[in-house]
Scaffold this motif. Structure first.
Motif, PDB file in Angstrom:
ATOM      1  N   LYS A  58      -3.971  -0.543  -1.922  1.00 42.75           N
ATOM      2  CA  LYS A  58      -2.589  -0.887  -1.565  1.00 42.75           C
ATOM      3  C   LYS A  58      -1.620   0.143  -2.129  1.00 42.75           C
ATOM      4  CE  LYS A  58       0.701  -3.304   0.172  1.00 42.75           C
ATOM      5  NZ  LYS A  58       0.956  -3.141   1.601  1.00 42.75           N
ATOM      6  N   SER A  61      -1.571   3.101   0.001  1.00 44.68           N
ATOM      7  CA  SER A  61      -0.926   2.922   1.312  1.00 44.68           C
ATOM      8  C   SER A  61       0.547   3.329   1.301  1.00 44.68           C
ATOM      9  CB  SER A  61      -1.075   1.475   1.785  1.00 44.68           C
ATOM     10  OG  SER A  61      -0.295   0.603   1.000  1.00 44.68           O
ATOM     11  N   PHE A  62       1.133   3.532   0.116  1.00 43.32           N
ATOM     12  CA  PHE A  62       2.521   3.989   0.037  1.00 43.32           C
ATOM     13  C   PHE A  62       2.638   5.502   0.228  1.00 43.32           C
ATOM     14  CE2 PHE A  62       2.722   0.002  -2.464  1.00 43.32           C
ATOM     15  CZ  PHE A  62       3.620  -0.672  -1.657  1.00 43.32           C
ATOM     16  N   ASP A 141      -3.923  -1.098   5.755  1.00 45.43           N
ATOM     17  CA  ASP A 141      -2.781  -1.712   5.086  1.00 45.43           C
ATOM     18  C   ASP A 141      -2.790  -3.239   5.235  1.00 45.43           C
ATOM     19  OD1 ASP A 141      -0.537  -1.726   3.494  1.00 45.43           O
ATOM     20  OD2 ASP A 141       0.855  -1.488   5.175  1.00 45.43           O
TER      21      ASP A 141
END
Length: 198
Positions: A58, A61-62, A141
């Motif tokens: 996670k 995913s940024f 995501d």
């Protein structure tokens, strides 16, 4: 929750983990201790490891999409290479894992759960399934779906190891399972590269 992502995560982790050393470790532990207690300890270790991989995925995913896809493709390709190497050296991996499991000592009850947890938690740290889970979260995501798919696959594989591991290995050579897992990783790498370039 996206059932397609759950199913993809389950399938990817299942074929990668089935021939893995953790399958052998669970099998060895279940021949030494009560299988249900081993499975509970192993399942808790897998939940912790999957949770860590999902959190890291996670965070990844940024990052920019192209960077994430490129990293995921590299991890999938790396996974295929690792599995191909494992296919050639599966006997040595089984021996190593048997030694790790033997170090758990003579324990009973809750101590079996704890020993199984510790053996599998250590064996899974930085393992291919953890890296693949991280890649799947970064790629799709959808941490919840990936978590349940990956954890479900790990619980299924460990359950198979506890229940039918010896029988399965009589009929399907371990190196064949490694080659199937490598093929899945290569397909995932190819799809990711295709989407990156498209």
């Amino acid at each position: 929750m996206d059932l397609a992502v759950v199913a993809l995560s389950f399938a990817a982790i299942f074929v990668v983990e089935l021939p893995d050393k953790t399958f052998i470790a669970t099998l060895v532990l279940s021949t030494k201790y009560r299988p249900l207690l081993v499975w509970i300890g192993v399942g808790l270790a897998f939940a912790a490891q999957t949770g860590i991989a999902v959190a890291l995925g996670k965070a990844a995913s940024f990052l920019p999409d192209d960077l994430v896809r490129g990293g995921a493709a590299l991890l999938f390709a790396f996974g295929a290479i690792v599995l191909l190497r494992e296919a050639r050296a599966h006997h040595a991996a089984a021996d190593d894992e048997a030694e790790i499991a033997a170090k758990a000592g003579d324990v009973h009850g809750v101590r079996v759960v704890l020993a199984s947890f510790l053996v599998l938690f250590a064996a899974e740290w930085g393992d291919l399934s953890q890296l693949l889970t991280l890649s799947l979260v970064a790629r799709y995501d959808d941490p919840i779906s990936v978590f349940f798919g990956a954890w479900g696959a790990l619980l299924t594989v460990s359950g198979l190891a506890v229940i039918v591991g010896r029988v399965l290995l009589r009929y399907i050579p371990l190196h064949v399972l490694h080659y199937v897992g490598a093929g899945v990783c290569m397909v995932l790498a190819g799809v990711t590269v295709y989407e990156l370039l498209a």
